[in-house]
Design an enzyme around this catalytic site. Structure first.
Site, PDB file in Angstrom:
ATOM      1  N   GLY A   8      18.457   8.587 -14.641  1.00 51.41           N
ATOM      2  CA  GLY A   8      18.783   8.699 -13.032  1.00 51.41           C
ATOM      3  C   GLY A   8      20.389  10.307 -13.555  1.00 51.41           C
ATOM      4  N   GLY A  10      22.607  11.314 -10.839  1.00 50.87           N
ATOM      5  CA  GLY A  10      22.964  12.482  -9.880  1.00 50.87           C
ATOM      6  C   GLY A  10      24.691  12.063 -10.274  1.00 50.87           C
ATOM      7  N   PHE A  11      25.060  11.348  -9.117  1.00 52.31           N
ATOM      8  CA  PHE A  11      26.581  11.670  -9.681  1.00 52.31           C
ATOM      9  C   PHE A  11      26.558  10.607 -11.209  1.00 52.31           C
ATOM     10  CE2 PHE A  11      27.303  12.144  -5.262  1.00 52.31           C
ATOM     11  CZ  PHE A  11      28.140  13.957  -5.760  1.00 52.31           C
ATOM     12  N   VAL A  76      10.936   6.440 -14.024  1.00 55.01           N
ATOM     13  CA  VAL A  76      10.875   5.335 -14.461  1.00 55.01           C
ATOM     14  C   VAL A  76      10.688   3.694 -14.342  1.00 55.01           C
ATOM     15  CG1 VAL A  76      12.557   3.771 -15.966  1.00 55.01           C
ATOM     16  CG2 VAL A  76      12.340   5.895 -16.048  1.00 55.01           C
ATOM     17  N   GLU A 168      28.402  11.584  11.097  1.00 55.12           N
ATOM     18  CA  GLU A 168      28.257  12.956  10.389  1.00 55.12           C
ATOM     19  C   GLU A 168      27.043  13.215  11.421  1.00 55.12           C
ATOM     20  OE1 GLU A 168      27.648  12.603   5.997  1.00 55.12           O
ATOM     21  OE2 GLU A 168      29.796  12.754   6.075  1.00 55.12           O
ATOM     22  N   ASP A 301      26.479   3.210  -7.493  1.00 63.44           N
ATOM     23  CA  ASP A 301      25.406   2.397  -6.688  1.00 63.44           C
ATOM     24  C   ASP A 301      24.508   1.113  -6.972  1.00 63.44           C
ATOM     25  OD1 ASP A 301      26.312   3.809  -5.152  1.00 63.44           O
ATOM     26  OD2 ASP A 301      24.849   4.719  -4.297  1.00 63.44           O
TER      27      ASP A 301
HETATM   28  C1  LIG Z   1      23.814  10.882   2.703  1.00 61.98           C
HETATM   29  C2  LIG Z   1      24.591  10.176   2.114  1.00 61.98           C
HETATM   30  C3  LIG Z   1      26.096  11.140   2.577  1.00 61.98           C
HETATM   31  C4  LIG Z   1      26.742  10.374   1.092  1.00 61.98           C
HETATM   32  N1  LIG Z   1      28.541  10.654   1.616  1.00 61.98           N
HETATM   33  C5  LIG Z   1      29.444  10.884   0.736  1.00 61.98           C
HETATM   34  C6  LIG Z   1      29.845  10.920   0.891  1.00 61.98           C
HETATM   35  O1  LIG Z   1      30.960  11.848   1.441  1.00 61.98           O
HETATM   36  N2  LIG Z   1      31.610  10.725  -0.509  1.00 61.98           N
HETATM   37  C7  LIG Z   1      30.973   9.638  -1.268  1.00 61.98           C
HETATM   38  O2  LIG Z   1      31.822   9.406  -2.098  1.00 61.98           O
HETATM   39  N3  LIG Z   1      29.755   9.263  -0.976  1.00 61.98           N
HETATM   40  C8  LIG Z   1      28.709   9.646  -0.666  1.00 61.98           C
HETATM   41  N4  LIG Z   1      27.760   8.729  -0.919  1.00 61.98           N
HETATM   42  C9  LIG Z   1      27.720   7.519  -1.446  1.00 61.98           C
HETATM   43  C10 LIG Z   1      26.783   8.901  -3.048  1.00 61.98           C
HETATM   44  O3  LIG Z   1      26.307  10.057  -2.912  1.00 61.98           O
HETATM   45  C11 LIG Z   1      26.544   8.035  -4.279  1.00 61.98           C
HETATM   46  O4  LIG Z   1      27.060   6.526  -3.752  1.00 61.98           O
HETATM   47  C12 LIG Z   1      26.513   8.843  -5.416  1.00 61.98           C
HETATM   48  O5  LIG Z   1      24.636   9.264  -5.377  1.00 61.98           O
HETATM   49  C13 LIG Z   1      25.985   7.015  -6.273  1.00 61.98           C
HETATM   50  O6  LIG Z   1      25.620   8.049  -7.466  1.00 61.98           O
HETATM   51  P1  LIG Z   1      24.351   7.256  -8.676  1.00 61.98           P
HETATM   52  O7  LIG Z   1      24.446   8.317 -10.010  1.00 61.98           O
HETATM   53  O8  LIG Z   1      24.429   5.749  -8.811  1.00 61.98           O
HETATM   54  O9  LIG Z   1      23.411   7.871  -7.265  1.00 61.98           O
HETATM   55  P2  LIG Z   1      22.543   8.894  -6.872  1.00 61.98           P
HETATM   56  O10 LIG Z   1      23.430  10.101  -7.144  1.00 61.98           O
HETATM   57  O11 LIG Z   1      21.169   8.596  -5.810  1.00 61.98           O
HETATM   58  O12 LIG Z   1      21.233   9.333  -8.288  1.00 61.98           O
HETATM   59  C14 LIG Z   1      20.348   8.559  -8.773  1.00 61.98           C
HETATM   60  C15 LIG Z   1      19.448   9.412  -9.657  1.00 61.98           C
HETATM   61  O13 LIG Z   1      18.365   8.296 -10.171  1.00 61.98           O
HETATM   62  C16 LIG Z   1      16.971   9.193  -9.734  1.00 61.98           C
HETATM   63  N5  LIG Z   1      16.203   7.936  -9.938  1.00 61.98           N
HETATM   64  C17 LIG Z   1      16.087   7.021  -9.424  1.00 61.98           C
HETATM   65  N6  LIG Z   1      14.875   6.149  -9.404  1.00 61.98           N
HETATM   66  C18 LIG Z   1      14.809   6.597 -10.419  1.00 61.98           C
HETATM   67  C19 LIG Z   1      13.553   6.372 -11.057  1.00 61.98           C
HETATM   68  N7  LIG Z   1      12.480   5.698 -10.498  1.00 61.98           N
HETATM   69  N8  LIG Z   1      12.455   7.356 -12.321  1.00 61.98           N
HETATM   70  C20 LIG Z   1      13.739   8.144 -12.535  1.00 61.98           C
HETATM   71  N9  LIG Z   1      14.608   8.445 -11.723  1.00 61.98           N
HETATM   72  C21 LIG Z   1      15.614   7.152 -10.530  1.00 61.98           C
HETATM   73  C22 LIG Z   1      17.309  10.192  -8.355  1.00 61.98           C
HETATM   74  O14 LIG Z   1      16.432  10.864  -8.351  1.00 61.98           O
HETATM   75  C23 LIG Z   1      18.291   9.979  -8.385  1.00 61.98           C
HETATM   76  O15 LIG Z   1      19.019  11.806  -8.858  1.00 61.98           O
HETATM   77  C24 LIG Z   1      26.351   9.499   0.096  1.00 61.98           C
HETATM   78  C25 LIG Z   1      25.028   8.760   0.290  1.00 61.98           C
HETATM   79  C26 LIG Z   1      24.185   9.293   1.622  1.00 61.98           C
HETATM   80  C27 LIG Z   1      22.847   9.028   0.510  1.00 61.98           C
END
Ligand SMILES: Cc1cc2nc3c(=O)[nH]c(=O)nc-3n(C[C@H](O)[C@H](O)[C@H](O)COP(=O)(O)OP(=O)(O)OC[C@H]3O[C@@H](n4cnc5c(N)ncnc54)[C@H](O)[C@@H]3O)c2cc1C
Length: 428
Positions: A8, A10-11, A76, A168, A301
């Site tokens: 992943g 993401g952030f 994955v 929003e 998350d």
């Molecule tokens: C619409 C929306 C608005 C938001 N607004 C805010 C805000 O204003 N402020 C704030 O602080 N937070 C906000 N959030 C929450 C924030 O985006 C999340 O807390 C943050 O993205 C979590 O980061 P992460 O790295 O855990 O997951 P994510 O950023 O969701 O990244 C997960 C990554 O894993 C990848 N992935 C998932 N499953 C698999 C797999 N099986 N195989 C390969 N890749 C995979 C996905 O493609 C993705 O790129 C918002 C969320 C959403 C949905």
């Protein structure tokens, strides 16, 4: 060199990879999509204010300068913690020495998965395109509709869930109806569109103090959103939403419904072999590894982490901070140093409601209205990945602010879900 696999980008995953930039490790970054997504501005793509490239960037490009990273675009499907490997959708196995799982979360329909096609949630760019198409198509159908009741159904938009995303979406939908589309239709007045926000608990933005929640409600209502708190949705179909509140069961004739009521952790957590919490998140130690394994870290998350005895919220700063600590702990482990405990630094919370309307909580300071909106705008542009994105977003917003126009109003895919049958009879 030790092999670190990150699932992943993401952030959380991206922060971990960057923290390992100078380390003597080999990193494989695996993500099912080819882009890193700035989810906090996703609602702007869903409401045609920004185009997709303004809030996303190719992972391969972001990490191109980091020589110790190989990027793979793959899904994955499972993790074998005893065999120390992950499996991809085509059956390929990738061995690791250390694993960081940062797969994030997905929508939860509280066991009513059949609602997914009727009321899409917002998590990925595909979701945003789907919602944007539904919103724009609803106005198109209304323009073609000759039956007044059905026309009203097309012009009634329902957002379920009064958290940040729901608020929003509702605020921006009103802006589209009242300003963006003004003068563009001949048979309907887009201004007459209704936007209803349904929330199960007794106030919107429940994560904020009650006075800020109330401010948000006032601002939303002033914009023209019909806010219905204490209302639990019990049924959704192609023509209507039914919800229950103190007055009994109510039916709202509405053909465009957006879901922002529930979040569940990525199902990937199930293959880690530990007991998950009720939201499907993986309990982690203070050092962010899973029980009994200091080679497997779960962040963002997907992690049920604690800091100072309190649960860490599912927000992007928390995911980034966890990513950095997990990366440092892998380096600590390699160097036989003691591991670092995670401590969440809360820099504040912000929620935007619409044009010139927002609420903010920074330390002891609470503010709302135009100053909060300006602050929100600054923070979101600042944290976007890449200079080009910042310039794009700033110019698009300046244009939208001055003209009320939204520049990304493209309808690209065909109909499905709730809008599949535009001429079905109305609810009685
Ligand atoms: C619409 C929306 C608005 C938001 N607004 C805010 C805000 O204003 N402020 C704030 O602080 N937070 C906000 N959030 C929450 C924030 O985006 C999340 O807390 C943050 O993205 C979590 O980061 P992460 O790295 O855990 O997951 P994510 O950023 O969701 O990244 C997960 C990554 O894993 C990848 N992935 C998932 N499953 C698999 C797999 N099986 N195989 C390969 N890749 C995979 C996905 O493609 C993705 O790129 C918002 C969320 C959403 C949905």
């Amino acid at each position: 060199m030790p092999h670190v696999v990150i699932i992943g980008c993401g952030f959380g995953g991206l922060a971990a990879a960057r923290e390992l930039a100078g380390a003597d490790v080999r990193i494989t970054m695996i993500d099912r999509s080819n882009h890193h997504l700035f989810q906090p501005l996703l609602y702007q793509v869903a409401t045609a204010g920004l185009s997709a490239p303004a809030i996303s960037a190719p992972i391969r490009n972001i990490l191109s300068g980091q020589r110790n990273v190989t990027t793979l675009m793959a899904d994955v499907t499972s993790i074998d913690v005893n065999g120390k490997s992950v499996s991809l959708e085509d059956g390929t196995r990738i061995d690791y020495d250390y694993l960081i799982v940062a797969a994030g979360s997905t929508h939860s329909y509280f066991g009513r998965d059949e609602w997914a096609g009727l009321a899409p949630g917002l998590k990925t760019l595909e979701d945003a395109f789907d919602i944007r198409r539904r919103i724009l198509m609803a106005f198109e159908y209304a323009e073609r509709e000759t039956d007044e009741r059905r026309r009203q159904e097309w012009l009634t938009f329902t957002v379920i869930g009064g958290g940040a995303t729901g608020v929003e979406m509702a605020g921006t939908l009103v802006e589209i109806a009242r300003h963006t589309l003004r003068g563009e239709f001949r048979n309907i007045d887009p201004h007459s569109a209704r936007v209803v926000l349904i929330e199960g608990s007794d106030r919107i933005l429940g994560a904020y103090p009650p006075d800020l929640s109330e401010k948000a409600r006032e601002q939303l209502q002033k914009l023209g959103v019909d806010v219905r708190t204490g209302s639990r949705v019990v049924h959704i179909d192609e023509q209507c939403v039914r919800y229950a509140n103190f007055g009994g069961e109510q039916t709202l004739a509405s053909r465009t419904v957006i879901w922002s009521a529930g979040v569940a952790a990525s199902p990937l957590g199930k293959s880690l072999g530990v007991e998950l919490d009720r939201a499907g998140r993986v309990p982690v130690s203070p050092e962010l590894n899973i029980a009994g394994r200091d080679d497997v870290y779960v962040i963002g998350d997907l992690a049920a982490a604690q800091s100072d005895g309190k649960p860490v919220p599912g927000v992007s700063p928390a995911a980034k901070q966890m990513g950095r600590v997990a990366a440092r702990n892998i380096q600590n482990r390699i160097a036989n140093r003691p591991l670092q405990a995670f401590k969440y630094q809360d820099y504040g919370s912000l929620a935007t409601i619409g044009r010139k309307a927002a609420i903010a909580m920074v330390g002891k300071f609470k503010f709302s209205g135009f100053p909060a909106w300006l602050f929100w705008l600054f923070v979101h542009v600042y944290f976007l990945i890449g200079f080009r994105n910042r310039v794009m977003v700033m110019s698009d917003w300046a244009w939208a602010y001055l003209t009320f126009k939204r520049s990304a109003r493209v309808i690209s895919s065909t109909m499905h879900g709730k809008q599949e049958t535009p001429h079905k009879p109305s609810v009685e």
